[in-house]
Design a protein around this motif. Structure first.
Motif, short mmCIF file in Angstrom:
data_model
loop_
_atom_site.label_atom_id
_atom_site.label_comp_id
_atom_site.label_asym_id
_atom_site.label_seq_id
_atom_site.Cartn_x
_atom_site.Cartn_y
_atom_site.Cartn_z
N ALA A 21 31.09 33.01 86.53
CA ALA A 21 32.18 33.97 86.31
C ALA A 21 33.42 33.17 86.36
O ALA A 21 34.52 33.30 85.69
N ILE A 22 33.65 32.31 87.64
CA ILE A 22 34.55 31.45 87.67
C ILE A 22 34.76 30.20 86.57
O ILE A 22 35.98 30.01 86.00
N LEU A 23 33.77 29.60 86.32
CA LEU A 23 33.35 28.69 85.10
C LEU A 23 34.09 29.56 83.99
O LEU A 23 34.70 28.90 83.10
N ASP A 24 33.29 30.56 83.29
CA ASP A 24 33.67 31.35 82.31
C ASP A 24 35.14 31.72 82.27
O ASP A 24 35.80 31.68 81.18
N THR A 25 35.85 31.95 83.27
CA THR A 25 37.32 32.55 83.45
C THR A 25 37.97 31.07 82.93
O THR A 25 38.91 31.25 82.05
#
Length: 114
Positions: free
Chosen positions: A7-11
């Motif tokens: 989720a952080i990477l996709d953000t």
């Protein structure tokens, strides 16, 4: 890769793509990019397996290339749920974003995250 790491990477990917391609992709804030990443992650966990199963014949006929369209459809569903703060200009923009996200996730997963 765990759910929150992804989720952080996709953000970060959403923010970067919105910065590089502002005419095809809009994210209103960093918070909205994180919310969108979580929504996409939840859609991928609960809705995507059903769609993959239903589209198995066409995925096999296209040698797996239809899987990119399924990824783009998941992004489009998230965009529909989060409009106007997270939006694509067209389905083509969604496809490009899905390809970029897939490539970056593959590179990061294989080389940087255990």
């Amino acid at each position: 890769m765990g759910f929150w790491k992804k989720a952080i990477l996709d953000t970060l990917i959403f923010i970067a793509i919105a910065g590089f391609f502002p005419s095809m992709f809009h994210v209103s804030s960093l918070w909205m990019a994180f919310v969108a990443a979580v929504v996409v992650g939840l859609l991928n966990r609960f809705v995507k397996p059903i769609i993959v199963l239903l589209s198995l014949p066409i995925t096999a006929l296209t040698f797996g290339l239809f899987y990119v369209v399924i990824n783009a459809f998941m992004l489009e569903l998230a965009s529909w749920a989060l409009k106007p703060d997270f939006a694509f200009s067209s389905f083509g923009a969604t496809l490009v974003t899905a390809i970029i996200i897939s490539v970056v996730n593959m590179i990061v997963s294989d080389h940087f995250i255990e």
